[in-house]
Design a protein around this motif. Structure first.
Motif, PDB file in Angstrom:
ATOM      1  N   ILE A   1       0.847  -1.194   0.000  1.00 23.17           N
ATOM      2  CA  ILE A   1       0.000   0.000   0.000  1.00 23.17           C
ATOM      3  C   ILE A   1       0.879   1.240   0.000  1.00 23.17           C
ATOM      4  N   ARG A   2       0.244   2.371  -0.284  1.00 22.72           N
ATOM      5  CA  ARG A   2       0.943   3.650  -0.332  1.00 22.72           C
ATOM      6  C   ARG A   2       0.161   4.643   0.516  1.00 22.72           C
ATOM      7  N   LYS A   3       0.892   5.434   1.294  1.00 24.13           N
ATOM      8  CA  LYS A   3       0.283   6.457   2.143  1.00 24.13           C
ATOM      9  C   LYS A   3       0.007   7.704   1.307  1.00 24.13           C
ATOM     10  N   VAL A   4      -1.206   8.242   1.456  1.00 24.90           N
ATOM     11  CA  VAL A   4      -1.590   9.443   0.720  1.00 24.90           C
ATOM     12  C   VAL A   4      -2.113  10.458   1.727  1.00 24.90           C
ATOM     13  N   GLY A   5      -1.631  11.696   1.638  1.00 20.90           N
ATOM     14  CA  GLY A   5      -2.087  12.728   2.561  1.00 20.90           C
ATOM     15  C   GLY A   5      -1.324  12.669   3.880  1.00 20.90           C
ATOM     16  N   ALA A   6      -1.741  13.530   4.816  1.00 25.94           N
ATOM     17  CA  ALA A   6      -1.060  13.602   6.106  1.00 25.94           C
ATOM     18  C   ALA A   6      -2.052  13.966   7.197  1.00 25.94           C
TER      19      ALA A   6
ATOM     20  N   GLN B   1      -4.877  14.224   9.742  1.00 29.11           N
ATOM     21  CA  GLN B   1      -6.260  13.745   9.736  1.00 29.11           C
ATOM     22  C   GLN B   1      -6.712  13.217   8.370  1.00 29.11           C
ATOM     23  N   LYS B   2      -6.038  13.651   7.323  1.00 29.03           N
ATOM     24  CA  LYS B   2      -6.455  13.282   5.964  1.00 29.03           C
ATOM     25  C   LYS B   2      -5.706  12.061   5.417  1.00 29.03           C
ATOM     26  N   THR B   3      -4.903  11.388   6.224  1.00 27.02           N
ATOM     27  CA  THR B   3      -4.120  10.250   5.759  1.00 27.02           C
ATOM     28  C   THR B   3      -5.018   9.100   5.309  1.00 27.02           C
ATOM     29  N   ARG B   4      -4.733   8.606   4.126  1.00 31.16           N
ATOM     30  CA  ARG B   4      -5.434   7.454   3.558  1.00 31.16           C
ATOM     31  C   ARG B   4      -4.364   6.510   3.015  1.00 31.16           C
ATOM     32  N   TYR B   5      -4.714   5.272   2.861  1.00 23.62           N
ATOM     33  CA  TYR B   5      -3.794   4.289   2.279  1.00 23.62           C
ATOM     34  C   TYR B   5      -4.472   3.657   1.087  1.00 23.62           C
ATOM     35  N   ILE B   6      -3.741   3.521  -0.012  1.00 20.95           N
ATOM     36  CA  ILE B   6      -4.267   2.917  -1.222  1.00 20.95           C
ATOM     37  C   ILE B   6      -3.319   1.796  -1.662  1.00 20.95           C
TER      38      ILE B   6
END
Length: 70
Positions: A56-61, A63-68
């Motif tokens: 997976i890859r971390k996106v955002g930082a 409170q907005k952190t998501r993993y795809i």
């Protein structure tokens, strides 16, 4: 140095998270805690390990952190 074969094998928990990401497009730390019924610290460690395995890859930082999926 050779990477052990087991380095790329996913745990059952990691497989569950991958399935969730495939269905929903992304996952958050809170989703991970809820799905696996674990505490935030453990959820963060599992996600970090999956990033390290390049699953997976971390996106955002913050409170907005998501993993795809990568």
């Amino acid at each position: 140095e050779r990477v052990p074969e087991s380095a790329n094998v996913l745990t059952d928990q990691q497989e569950m998270l991958c399935k969730y990401i495939k269905e929903h497009g992304q996952i958050t730390l809170a989703d991970t805690e809820r799905i696996l019924s674990i505490k935030q610290r453990r959820a963060r460690a599992i996600l970090r390990e999956m990033v390290k395995k390049n699953v997976i890859r971390k996106v955002g930082a913050a409170q907005k952190t998501r993993y795809i999926l990568t």
